[in-house]
Scaffold this active site. Sequence first.
Site, PDB file in Angstrom:
ATOM      1  N   HIS A  56     -52.275 -20.701   8.363  1.00 24.33           N
ATOM      2  CA  HIS A  56     -50.897 -20.211   8.166  1.00 24.33           C
ATOM      3  C   HIS A  56     -50.612 -19.947   6.686  1.00 24.33           C
ATOM      4  O   HIS A  56     -50.156 -20.822   5.960  1.00 24.33           O
ATOM      5  CB  HIS A  56     -49.911 -21.250   8.715  1.00 24.33           C
ATOM      6  CG  HIS A  56     -48.520 -20.717   8.880  1.00 24.33           C
ATOM      7  ND1 HIS A  56     -47.753 -20.979   9.986  1.00 24.33           N
ATOM      8  CD2 HIS A  56     -47.762 -19.933   8.084  1.00 24.33           C
ATOM      9  CE1 HIS A  56     -46.585 -20.380   9.865  1.00 24.33           C
ATOM     10  NE2 HIS A  56     -46.562 -19.743   8.710  1.00 24.33           N
ATOM     11  N   ASP A 299     -48.457 -23.090   5.111  1.00 28.42           N
ATOM     12  CA  ASP A 299     -47.349 -22.120   5.131  1.00 28.42           C
ATOM     13  C   ASP A 299     -47.099 -21.605   3.707  1.00 28.42           C
ATOM     14  O   ASP A 299     -45.955 -21.433   3.283  1.00 28.42           O
ATOM     15  CB  ASP A 299     -46.088 -22.736   5.749  1.00 28.42           C
ATOM     16  CG  ASP A 299     -45.048 -21.680   6.120  1.00 28.42           C
ATOM     17  OD1 ASP A 299     -45.325 -20.469   5.957  1.00 28.42           O
ATOM     18  OD2 ASP A 299     -43.946 -22.068   6.560  1.00 28.42           O
TER      19      ASP A 299
HETATM   20 ZN   LIG Z   1     -42.971 -19.644  10.203  1.00 30.10          ZN
END
Ligand SMILES: [Zn+2]
Length: 426
Positions: A56, A299
């Site tokens: 991610h 992220d």
């Molecule tokens: Zn997200």
Amino acid sequence: MNYLFENANVYRNGRLSEGSVSICGGVFHSGRARTSFDRIISLKGYTVFPGFADVHVHFREPGFSYKETIRTGSLAAAHGGYTAVCTMPNLNPAPDSVENLRPQLEAIRRDAAVHVIPYGTITAGEKGTVIAELEELAPYVVAFSDDGHGVQRGEIMHQAMLRAKALGKLIVAHCEDNSLLRGGYIHDGAYAAAHGHRGICSESEWGQIARDLELVRETGCGYHVCHISTKESVALIRQAKAEGLDVTCETCPHYLLLDDSMLQEDGRFKMNPPIRSKADQAALLAGVQDGTIDMIATDHAPHTIEEKSRGLAGSLMGVVGLETAFPLLYTHLVLTGKLTLERLVELMCDDPRRRFGLGGTLQEDRPADFTVFDLNAACSVDPDTFLSMGRSTPFVGWPVQGKCMLTMANGHIAYCDPAIAKELDL
Ligand SMILES: [Zn+2]
């Protein structure tokens, strides 16, 4: 170039032991005579791990190259010990067809320092109304995601799951129910109440996970939940796994190491989902310990300094993470006795690679994807040392132990500390 790295502590098959790593023609190859190596380097005192994998990240190209590019993002990945990363599709154009994926594939071929594998979108333009060209995208993408947005309509998610299942691909869900957001931008908890901020309730995340788990029950689609942040999400996924559903999930370093009592009036504490309460943080840690949470992703979401300079209310959501994840987690979870080093490597390497089919282990005849850390080197988090164009992290000044010395991806040196570069004659 053939390399022999010797006298290291090597993580192989789930444990650490003294050993060496030899690379011939870009693949791991043991049993060769010492005379056949171009370079022999002692890694005494250092630890060799298989390259980390992050499922991610946001590399912003095409469309937002002023925040990050495939080049700078993949160099940051290498500097963090990662050799494989999966790029989220909130780009312009969004990769909802092969035509719209092509600019990213070209940038990857031209500029990537490590393995960069893109996602395709679930819906056209990530708008949630029409399903993307999943069948034509499938050969080129790791999985399907509308990351950045929840898929609001259950019937669209249901159809997407049926089509992804037929393709043998995962649906990777950013779960967020827009009808519950009410203009919130940090966790709807004590800090938001005390400082007059609008909060995002936990149900905006777990409510959509609950809906999707019902759809997984109906369709049998492989399903992975992005960046879980709430205790209810952990409980739902634990129960789904006990039921035998094909479900996995990730969380991120900031949800494991921070809670909303630690927030400051600064954009570097703002991301989506938000940093939640102490009880959520504890549940996430328990989930990581008992295997409910399968992997830790960063992220990594770079923005410009200006975009992050408008406080909690006005800054864009997202922080960088690739270059700090391992040192932070090693220092604050492993050295504090909350996780074993072996479990951390599973979470950052073995499990994401297995679930997403990324390959990359320290195995004979496989492409040389590995990283070398000095686990004794101590410093503090300093964004000026980042190779990412993004500088915004909530961990500025945190003490960390563990410094990346070398990362090799596909047999090529992707990152090298000056101390090793000297030994390698680079
Ligand atoms: Zn997200």
